[in-house]
Motif scaffolding. Structure first.
Motif, PDB file in Angstrom:
ATOM      1  N   MET A 198     -15.560  -8.061  14.000  1.00 25.36           N
ATOM      2  CA  MET A 198     -15.395  -6.842  13.523  1.00 25.36           C
ATOM      3  C   MET A 198     -14.801  -6.790  12.243  1.00 25.36           C
ATOM      4  N   SER A 199     -15.185  -5.708  11.477  1.00 22.06           N
ATOM      5  CA  SER A 199     -14.937  -5.499   9.949  1.00 22.06           C
ATOM      6  C   SER A 199     -13.363  -5.392   9.870  1.00 22.06           C
ATOM      7  N   ASP A 200     -12.701  -5.738   8.796  1.00 21.26           N
ATOM      8  CA  ASP A 200     -11.418  -5.793   8.400  1.00 21.26           C
ATOM      9  C   ASP A 200     -10.986  -4.444   7.791  1.00 21.26           C
ATOM     10  N   ARG A 201     -12.319  -3.477   7.551  1.00 27.15           N
ATOM     11  CA  ARG A 201     -11.874  -2.265   6.999  1.00 27.15           C
ATOM     12  C   ARG A 201     -11.227  -1.377   7.789  1.00 27.15           C
ATOM     13  N   TRP A 202     -10.562  -0.503   7.020  1.00 27.59           N
ATOM     14  CA  TRP A 202      -9.655   0.458   7.892  1.00 27.59           C
ATOM     15  C   TRP A 202     -10.560   1.636   8.264  1.00 27.59           C
ATOM     16  N   PRO A 203     -10.558   2.121   9.521  1.00 29.02           N
ATOM     17  CA  PRO A 203     -11.333   3.532   9.830  1.00 29.02           C
ATOM     18  C   PRO A 203     -11.867   4.371   8.709  1.00 29.02           C
ATOM     19  N   VAL A 204     -10.949   4.728   7.812  1.00 31.51           N
ATOM     20  CA  VAL A 204     -10.964   5.786   6.968  1.00 31.51           C
ATOM     21  C   VAL A 204     -10.814   5.516   5.488  1.00 31.51           C
ATOM     22  N   ILE A 205     -11.711   5.333   4.736  1.00 35.03           N
ATOM     23  CA  ILE A 205     -11.521   5.118   3.219  1.00 35.03           C
ATOM     24  C   ILE A 205     -11.497   6.374   2.388  1.00 35.03           C
ATOM     25  N   VAL A 206     -10.594   6.434   1.694  1.00 37.52           N
ATOM     26  CA  VAL A 206     -10.494   7.663   0.624  1.00 37.52           C
ATOM     27  C   VAL A 206     -10.725   7.031  -0.820  1.00 37.52           C
ATOM     28  N   ARG A 207     -11.740   8.058  -1.537  1.00 36.53           N
ATOM     29  CA  ARG A 207     -12.045   7.415  -2.970  1.00 36.53           C
ATOM     30  C   ARG A 207     -10.957   7.994  -3.858  1.00 36.53           C
ATOM     31  N   PRO A 208     -10.539   7.320  -4.854  1.00 38.14           N
ATOM     32  CA  PRO A 208      -9.613   7.564  -5.978  1.00 38.14           C
ATOM     33  C   PRO A 208     -10.215   8.558  -6.909  1.00 38.14           C
ATOM     34  N   GLN A 209      -9.306   9.571  -7.227  1.00 41.33           N
ATOM     35  CA  GLN A 209      -9.834  10.889  -8.094  1.00 41.33           C
ATOM     36  C   GLN A 209      -9.468  10.804  -9.523  1.00 41.33           C
ATOM     37  N   PRO A 210      -9.875  11.484 -10.314  1.00 46.60           N
ATOM     38  CA  PRO A 210      -9.975  11.125 -11.648  1.00 46.60           C
ATOM     39  C   PRO A 210      -8.106  11.190 -11.978  1.00 46.60           C
ATOM     40  N   ASP A 211      -7.702  10.097 -12.758  1.00 49.87           N
ATOM     41  CA  ASP A 211      -6.360  10.368 -13.358  1.00 49.87           C
ATOM     42  C   ASP A 211      -5.356  10.185 -12.187  1.00 49.87           C
ATOM     43  N   GLU A 212      -5.785   9.707 -10.931  1.00 53.60           N
ATOM     44  CA  GLU A 212      -4.908   9.711  -9.654  1.00 53.60           C
ATOM     45  C   GLU A 212      -3.912   8.565  -9.898  1.00 53.60           C
ATOM     46  N   LEU A 213      -2.756   8.898  -9.612  1.00 54.62           N
ATOM     47  CA  LEU A 213      -1.490   7.779  -9.544  1.00 54.62           C
ATOM     48  C   LEU A 213      -1.987   7.102  -8.089  1.00 54.62           C
ATOM     49  N   LEU A 214      -1.653   5.597  -8.316  1.00 50.35           N
ATOM     50  CA  LEU A 214      -1.813   4.766  -7.407  1.00 50.35           C
ATOM     51  C   LEU A 214      -1.367   5.061  -6.077  1.00 50.35           C
ATOM     52  N   SER A 215       0.116   5.582  -6.258  1.00 47.04           N
ATOM     53  CA  SER A 215       0.824   5.835  -4.944  1.00 47.04           C
ATOM     54  C   SER A 215       0.113   7.009  -4.355  1.00 47.04           C
ATOM     55  N   SER A 216      -0.280   7.886  -5.083  1.00 44.74           N
ATOM     56  CA  SER A 216      -0.947   9.203  -4.640  1.00 44.74           C
ATOM     57  C   SER A 216      -2.062   8.747  -3.753  1.00 44.74           C
ATOM     58  N   TRP A 217      -2.860   7.849  -4.236  1.00 44.34           N
ATOM     59  CA  TRP A 217      -4.005   7.406  -3.070  1.00 44.34           C
ATOM     60  C   TRP A 217      -3.452   6.749  -2.140  1.00 44.34           C
ATOM     61  N   ALA A 218      -2.770   5.965  -2.182  1.00 40.97           N
ATOM     62  CA  ALA A 218      -2.092   5.263  -1.129  1.00 40.97           C
ATOM     63  C   ALA A 218      -1.573   6.183  -0.033  1.00 40.97           C
ATOM     64  N   HIS A 219      -0.920   7.379  -0.516  1.00 40.44           N
ATOM     65  CA  HIS A 219      -0.414   8.329   0.468  1.00 40.44           C
ATOM     66  C   HIS A 219      -1.581   9.187   1.360  1.00 40.44           C
ATOM     67  N   ARG A 220      -2.475   9.407   0.511  1.00 44.83           N
ATOM     68  CA  ARG A 220      -3.790   9.891   1.211  1.00 44.83           C
ATOM     69  C   ARG A 220      -4.620   9.223   1.943  1.00 44.83           C
ATOM     70  N   LEU A 221      -4.672   7.818   1.620  1.00 42.21           N
ATOM     71  CA  LEU A 221      -5.065   6.638   2.606  1.00 42.21           C
ATOM     72  C   LEU A 221      -4.457   6.762   3.712  1.00 42.21           C
ATOM     73  N   ALA A 222      -2.961   6.675   3.786  1.00 44.27           N
ATOM     74  CA  ALA A 222      -2.274   6.690   5.000  1.00 44.27           C
ATOM     75  C   ALA A 222      -2.589   7.879   5.986  1.00 44.27           C
ATOM     76  N   PHE A 223      -2.632   9.068   5.352  1.00 43.34           N
ATOM     77  CA  PHE A 223      -2.698  10.164   6.307  1.00 43.34           C
ATOM     78  C   PHE A 223      -4.065  10.180   6.605  1.00 43.34           C
ATOM     79  N   ALA A 224      -5.243   9.937   5.933  1.00 45.60           N
ATOM     80  CA  ALA A 224      -6.593   9.827   6.451  1.00 45.60           C
ATOM     81  C   ALA A 224      -6.607   8.838   7.600  1.00 45.60           C
ATOM     82  N   ASN A 225      -5.903   7.914   7.856  1.00 47.67           N
ATOM     83  CA  ASN A 225      -5.640   6.797   8.906  1.00 47.67           C
ATOM     84  C   ASN A 225      -4.724   7.159  10.015  1.00 47.67           C
ATOM     85  N   GLY A 226      -4.184   8.311   9.570  1.00 45.96           N
ATOM     86  CA  GLY A 226      -3.020   8.682  10.806  1.00 45.96           C
ATOM     87  C   GLY A 226      -1.820   7.930  10.735  1.00 45.96           C
TER      88      GLY A 226
END
Length: 323
Positions: free
Chosen positions: A1-29
């Motif tokens: 099976m793939s090691d990828r998490w179920p949901v992947i969110v794409r970084p947005q323009p000028d996005e802070l790394l922690s902001s992307w990580a927070h969105r990634l966490a929420f998207a994966n529950g």
């Protein structure tokens, strides 16, 4: 099976790394506080560690499970930023005039398809939103708490206050005069240019910017990074009523001329954006190969640009037809 998490969110323009990580966490529950443990962080302020230290173990986990290349994640972090001394520190003393590390524009968050926090909102010199022409905020308007997404225990998007649950998109906006916005924009453009050309670390600009509260007489003996957004706006109000000589002065005459040109033209955002993007792409291409990056003297770059502006390109005359 793939090691990828179920949901992947794409970084947005000028996005802070922690902001992307927070969105990634929420998207994966996963709530942000729990997601910090997934990345190997102990309970507490893991966002700051991710943004500033770019810790290898956590980054390897993110890259392996999302497929986002390491150079892309590095570009979202603040590791090695020439503007590091201008970054707002994380504070929690509850004082009205004390800085908090993350600012936001309510209208930006309201218009985002997936609300996210920008890297430039971490800068003490940034007090207004260039798109919505309003002042930034650094506290929840409901409970006056700092924006601490990493402390969120509930599974809610990051634009909800971790302390009281207030939707930050509903926060009111504050009026910023055109003159203050212009000064904010020009300082931001000057800093960006001198950061990407490497001169920011060798001149006195950073010291002058950090000393703004003392210089304008608003908060003597205070550093710009120690003040709240509201207090820094008051400093800029004082600065806007003064000549800009303090900002133009520099030992390098070409640098001083370039700063004067930016101030007189109300900023060169488009040009500087192109320069920044081109140099960033080159830096990311070279980084994995460990090559030495070529450098360009700031005076050479600026002299060439000013010469180009003073002597518009002439169209060559059409060739004469052959006999």
């Amino acid at each position: 099976m793939s090691d990828r998490w179920p949901v992947i969110v794409r970084p947005q323009p000028d996005e802070l790394l922690s902001s992307w990580a927070h969105r990634l966490a929420f998207a994966n529950g996963v709530a942000p506080r729990s997601f910090g443990r997934v990345l190997g962080f102990s309970a507490g302020m893991w966002s700051a560690s991710l943004d500033m230290n770019f810790q290898t173990d956590a980054i390897n986990i993110l890259t392996a499970h999302t497929g986002i290349p390491l150079p892309r994640l590095f570009a979202m972090s603040l590791k090695g930023s020439p503007l590091k001394r201008l970054l707002l520190p994380l504070r929690d003393d509850g004082r009205r005039l004390s800085s908090t590390w993350l600012q936001f524009c309510p209208q930006c968050l309201a218009e985002d398809a997936q609300p996210y926090f920008r890297r430039q909102w971490r800068l003490a010199t940034r007090i207004s939103c260039p798109h919505h022409r309003c002042g930034l905020r650094d506290r929840c308007p409901s409970c006056r708490s700092r924006i601490a997404v990493f402390g969120q225990l509930e599974l809610v998007p990051q634009h909800f206050c971790a302390a009281c649950g207030f939707d930050l998109r509903r926060a009111s906006t504050s009026f910023i005069s055109p003159k203050i916005r212009s000064l904010d924009r020009c300082i931001h453009d000057i800093c960006r240019l001198e950061a990407i050309t490497g001169s920011l670390l060798t001149n006195s600009l950073l010291r002058s910017l950090l000393a703004i509260p003392d210089f304008c007489g608003q908060y003597p003996m205070k550093s710009l990074v120690s003040l709240s957004t509201l207090a820094r706006i008051r400093c800029f109000e004082r600065l806007a009523m003064r000549p800009n000589d303090w900002l133009i002065e520099d030992d390098d005459a070409v640098v001083a001329l370039w700063r004067r040109a930016i101030l007189s033209a109300d900023g060169y955002a488009s040009l500087i954006g192109l320069l920044a993007n081109a140099l960033e792409r080159k830096r990311l291409r070279l980084r994995p190969e460990k090559r030495r990056q070529p450098t360009t003297e700031l005076s050479t770059l600026l002299t060439a640009y000013l010469r180009m502006m003073e002597n518009p390109r002439r169209r060559s005359a059409p060739a004469e037809p052959a006999a």
